[in-house]
Design an enzyme around this catalytic site. Structure first.
Site, PDB file in Angstrom:
ATOM      1  N   GLU A 461       0.812  -1.224   0.000  1.00  0.00           N
ATOM      2  CA  GLU A 461       0.000   0.000   0.000  1.00  0.00           C
ATOM      3  C   GLU A 461       0.847   1.277   0.000  1.00  0.00           C
ATOM      4  O   GLU A 461       0.833   2.048   0.951  1.00  0.00           O
ATOM      5  CB  GLU A 461      -0.963   0.002   1.198  1.00  0.00           C
ATOM      6  CG  GLU A 461      -1.975  -1.125   1.150  1.00  0.00           C
ATOM      7  CD  GLU A 461      -2.991  -1.069   2.275  1.00  0.00           C
ATOM      8  OE1 GLU A 461      -2.859  -0.198   3.173  1.00  0.00           O
ATOM      9  OE2 GLU A 461      -3.919  -1.887   2.272  1.00  0.00           O
ATOM     10  N   GLU A 536      -4.555  -8.872   0.234  1.00  0.00           N
ATOM     11  CA  GLU A 536      -5.130  -8.562   1.552  1.00  0.00           C
ATOM     12  C   GLU A 536      -6.604  -8.289   1.360  1.00  0.00           C
ATOM     13  O   GLU A 536      -7.010  -7.596   0.410  1.00  0.00           O
ATOM     14  CB  GLU A 536      -4.433  -7.352   2.167  1.00  0.00           C
ATOM     15  CG  GLU A 536      -4.943  -6.970   3.558  1.00  0.00           C
ATOM     16  CD  GLU A 536      -4.152  -5.803   4.136  1.00  0.00           C
ATOM     17  OE1 GLU A 536      -2.900  -5.807   3.977  1.00  0.00           O
ATOM     18  OE2 GLU A 536      -4.760  -4.887   4.721  1.00  0.00           O
TER      19      GLU A 536
END
Length: 973
Positions: A461, A536
């Site tokens: 991220e 995720e």
């Protein structure tokens, strides 16, 4: 049967230890215990009756150095040097000041054993960092004295820290030897040029700055992974110097290419032979190869070999078959170094349309993301507890682990190899600058032989993922990864920018989706040749044992109905993954709860709600949801919630039934109250008016019952119960396991609604951590008291040494106590470097030129004169000098506290020549004999800087001086 298991059978010999399966864990005064899976049973697996296998030893040259350390919490100010001469000396090698100095007084520091996470003992404070779990981390110092024997001289000697949280400066013998900028990579120091031997002791000092944060989760603080002293031959394989990942040929055959990196500290080139032997799972040789190499001094060389292999047994998730590559270095026909590297024969492939293939068979990744902390112990998790955590995941059908968001401990990957998990191995820092590229390259070198590792992840991220700079950064990191390992794809866990004109998905082999499940189809349509996986997902909230959300009390329902705005429930998430074959699989955020990141709440919540299991590894409803989703080899059925609702008689209770069967039937007190065809992913809901008694679900296939689950209404708690994970522990001083505390009613039923204080004590083991899974609890995670939370608490015990027994007791007000006995098998502890008591050694002296007559004891070089008097160390003789037979040796010391307060004794191991000892201008002793011999004298009390002068008169024509070590010690009491 191996020796480890053989000893279990006699673990209690001589101490009268008996454990019977039917009553070993029954609570005192309660009815008979319920077996695991029965109505009213503890919601944990039945205790194992065997020890786990010993951890794999790859490098026999490594010895743990985890005892004998002392620790100071808080920073230690380094005094500024006073004067020109002190400043001059302070910047010279070996002359560190303050707590890094060799002679620093650490006598009031606390003894600790490693691994050690000092943050795990901190209280929770509202003004501490929320992401780190409201615990202060700060700065800490570690020191250890190390004795290297004379026969270590000439060896390659190194020190390796497997993990230091977070930034670290390391000194050896007063010299800075390393700086490190991450909690997640190993730090290896070549001690060879700094090492001292025999009575000339070494001092290791580590300053840890845990105010630095690399994550938005609890990261711990200190030397939280293993620490090793490495002693190898002068010519030896370097750390992580064997690369032997098996490969399948295009024609279908197999071979093991082996690259061995060898270093040398020898003074001349050395010829060696490298031999590799492939051992099958039974330890029998399969094939071998040899190569010769010439190793130049201080210049590593790489030797390459290939071992063809015919029809090896394959490594898989169901059958994780491991071979061993034994690599030996031989010199003049003798083995001087070796490694035992475990490998697995398997193929991996990510397909853009059909997902992940293992050994040419499609495998859906049923994965979880894991942080690396646990209740009570923080990040300093014993190896045995790591294994237990993986066993809990295996029990729900999990087959994949994402190491979030950092390289894991090496032991976790060893266990994944053994137990049959596949792994996404993740880098911490998205940065191709040299310091951080080195961390990525270290991870790949260390982990590239593990069959469990199937993906390298270079980031998680990152906001720059949709920028030109981000693409260029990632290009370099992917290139470096492929240069070290061309057998595994590289991914990055992206959280957006998938459709930006410039984004990093163009540079990676497998696109990782963090959430954004609504974009799976569009991305696949636009990029039909690019494999994807969920890296995720989910981010659902549950509080174990709670079945109604209460935002004001920071409680989340366990019906799998609460989720973050960016995620979805466990059921909704898996549905989107399961129905898309082109999505390789998923990684649930998270497998276990973890300290810190208390989303969606803040204070007083101190840990997460995301876990399938809580901080202790106790299951939430999500555990049964994923068992139904992921377990294929056995029938599964579960029913949520419990069935103890006093005061709600006649009111509707919603039941969530999860199963992998064909149909389910619900019965209340023997009466059918509902049945349905199974919805394996979303489950089946039934609304049943509450009536005390027994609620049961029967799962059927082909009309026949294949599994059952039930709850019974529990009465008030009358007694405590203690249940271990295992009935036996290794008496090696290292083995650890969780023990569950719960309360039972008069019929022996687990009382899930019990929330009451407990106290406990243990003999034959140590309590190293406690917890109960309550994300809002501020009770200490150390000590001997913990409240039950929704029926459960956990005590983590670490066995003492030797054969015997462990006895644990638990008490609670108004309840009958519990007593548990665990066998302790007599297994040898892992080798540890011997503890060396710290002594104040006086090593550094100024030595005058030779003089013809006895000099004034007050004679000294002027400040700034660093040339006319020699800098010498005790133990250094000086040859006769025609200028004269007299010399003065001078030094200054600051005595340790006890010596300053009570006085002490100066001991010279050997002085050659007659001598006078002067302390602060006063003569305190005389050595009359000119022959070499010991010399000692009493030193009066006194603090601050003390001046010591030794006048030495040499015998004619003979070497003289302070020819042995010298110490300043407290007086005997």
């Amino acid at each position: 049967m191996n020796r480890r298991q053989l000893l279990i059978g006699t673990a209690g010999a001589g101490v009268g230890v008996v454990v019977r399966p039917t009553d070993a864990f029954a609570a005192a005064g309660a009815g008979p215990g319920r077996q695991a899976g029965e109505a009213g049973a503890l919601p944990m697996p039945a205790p194992s009756r065997t020890l786990p296998p010993a951890m794999h030893v790859q490098d026999p040259s490594c010895t743990r150095i985890e005892r004998g350390w002392v620790f100071h919490e808080g920073d230690v100010a380094t005094p500024a040097p006073e004067g020109h001469n002190a400043t001059y000396l302070s910047v010279k090698a070996g002359n560190a000041l303050g707590a890094a100095a060799m002679a620093f007084d650490d006598s009031d520091w606390a003894p600790v054993r490693l691994p050690h996470d000092w943050a795990s003992a901190q209280p929770f404070e509202r003004d501490a960092n929320i992401s780190q779990g409201y615990r202060r981390r700060g700065i800490g110092w570690y020191r250890r004295t190390l004795r290297l024997e004379a026969d270590d001289r000439g060896k390659t000697i190194a020190l390796r820290f497997d993990g230091i949280a977070s930034n670290a400066t390391i000194w050896v013998n007063g010299s800075v030897v390393a700086h490190n900028w991450s909690a997640y990579n190993s730090v290896e120091i070549d001690l060879t040029p700094f090492a001292r031997f025999g009575d000339d002791l070494n001092m290791i000092v580590v300053r840890v700055d845990a105010t630095a944060m690399e994550g938005w989760w609890y990261e711990g603080a200190g030397l939280y992974r293993h620490v090793w002293l490495i002693r190898r031959a002068p010519v030896a394989i370097v750390t992580d110097g064997v690369h032997c990942d098996p490969r399948r040929d295009p024609a279908g055959g197999w071979h093991v290419p082996v690259a061995v990196t060898i270093g040398s500290i020898a003074r001349a080139a050395v010829g060696v032979t490298i031999e590799t032997i492939l051992l099958d799972p039974d330890g029998k040789p399969v094939t071998t190869a040899r190569a010769a190499a010439s190793v130049a001094p201080l210049d590593p060389v790489v030797a390459t070999l290939t071992m063809p292999v015919t029809a090896p047994r394959l490594w898989s998730i169901e059958t994780p078959t491991l071979y061993t590559v034994l690599t030996r270095v031989m010199r003049d026909g003798s083995v001087i170094d070796e490694r035992r590297t475990r490998v697995g024969f398997r193929t991996i492939r990510f397909d853009a349309d059909r997902g992940f293939f293992l050994n040419a068979q499609p495998v859906k990744l049923k994965g979880v993301c894991l942080h690396q902390d646990h209740a009570g112990v923080g990040t300093a998790i014993p190896d045995a507890l790591v294994r237990w955590r993986l066993e809990r995941l295996k029990a729900m059908g999990c087959n994949a682990i994402r190491c979030s968001h950092n390289a894991p401990a090496a032991e976790l990957l060893d266990l994944c190899d053994e137990m049959g998990f596949v792994v996404m191995d993740e880098n911490r820092q998205f940065n191709p600058a040299p310091d951080y590229m080195a961390q990525l390259e270290w991870m790949v070198r260390r982990d590239r032989n593990h069959p469990s590792v199937i993906l390298w992840s270079v980031f998680n991220e990152e906001p720059m993922q949709g920028t030109e700079a981000g693409v260029e950064m990632l290009r370099r990191m992917v290139h470096a990864t492929h240069a070290l390992d061309d057998s595994r794809p590289v991914t990055a866990a992206m959280n957006g920018a998938f459709f930006d004109p410039v984004n990093v998905s163009s540079e990676i082999d497998v696109t990782g989706f963090n959430y954004y499940q609504g974009d799976y189809d569009r991305f696949h349509q636009l990029n039909p040749t690019k494999p994807i996986t969920s890296s995720e997902d989910t981010s659902a909230y549950e509080t174990r044992g709670a079945f109604a959300s209460d935002p004001a009390r920071h409680v989340q329902s366990s019906y799998d109905v609460e989720a973050a705005s960016w995620g979805d429930t466990h059921r909704g998430t898996w549905k989107k993954i399961a129905e898309r074959p082109f999505v390789a699989g998923g990684f649930v955020w998270t497998g276990f709860d973890y300290h810190g990141e208390p989303t969606p709440h803040e204070w007083p919540t101190i840990s997460s709600f995301f876990g399938i299991l809580d901080l202790c590894g106790f299951p939430k409803t999500a555990f049964d949801v994923h068992r139904a989703h992921w377990v294929d080899a056995a029938p599964v059925v579960s029913i949520t919630p419990h069935w103890t609702w006093p005061g709600r008689e006649g009111q509707p209770v919603t039941l969530l039934v999860m199963s992998n069967a064909e149909r389910v039937e619900v019965r209340l007190n023997g009466r059918v109250v509902g049945e349905a065809a199974v919805d394996r992913i979303m489950g089946n809901e039934f609304v049943v008016p509450y009536a005390p008694g027994r609620i049961e679900v029967i799962a059927r296939r082909g009309g026949s019952p294949v599994a059952r689950a039930a709850h019974e209404t529990a009465g008030p708690p009358v007694a405590l119960r203690l249940t271990p994970a295992r009935t036996v522990m290794a008496g090696d001083g290292e083995d650890a396991q969780p023990v569950t505390i719960d309360a039972v009613d008069a019929a022996g039923r687990h009382v899930l609604t019990a929330n009451l204080p407990t106290r406990f004590a243990v003999e034959g083991a140590a309590i190293i951590g406690i917890g109960n899974g309550d994300p809002n609890s501020h009770e200490s995670e150390k000590g001997s008291a913990r409240s039950l939370f929704n029926g459960l608490a956990q005590v983590i015990v670490q066995a003492g040494e030797g054969r015997g027994r462990i006895v644990m007791t638990a008490t609670a007000p108004g309840l009958k106590p519990a007593r548990l006995t665990i066998d302790r098998a007599g297994l040898a502890p892992p080798a540890q470097v011997a503890v060396t008591p710290a002594t104040m050694a006086i090593r550094e002296w100024r030595r005058s030129p030779a003089m013809a007559t006895r000099p004034d004891p007050a004679l000294a070089p002027v400040d700034g004169d660093n040339n006319s008097w020699a800098f010498v160390r005790s133990g250094t003789p000086v040859d006769p000098d025609r200028a004269g037979r007299w010399r003065i040796y001078r030094t200054t010391v600051t005595p340790w506290r006890r010596v300053a307060q009570e006085g002490g004794v100066i001991r010279f191991a050997a002085i050659a020549g007659r001598a006078e000892l002067w302390v602060d201008g006063t003569r305190v002793a005389v050595k009359d004999a000119a022959s070499v011999g010991p010399f000692e004298a009493t030193v009066p009390p006194g603090g601050g800087v003390r001046t010591i002068a030794v006048l030495v008169e040499a015998a004619p024509g003979v070497a003289s001086g302070l020819v042995g070590g010298m110490t300043l010690e407290p007086r005997a009491r």
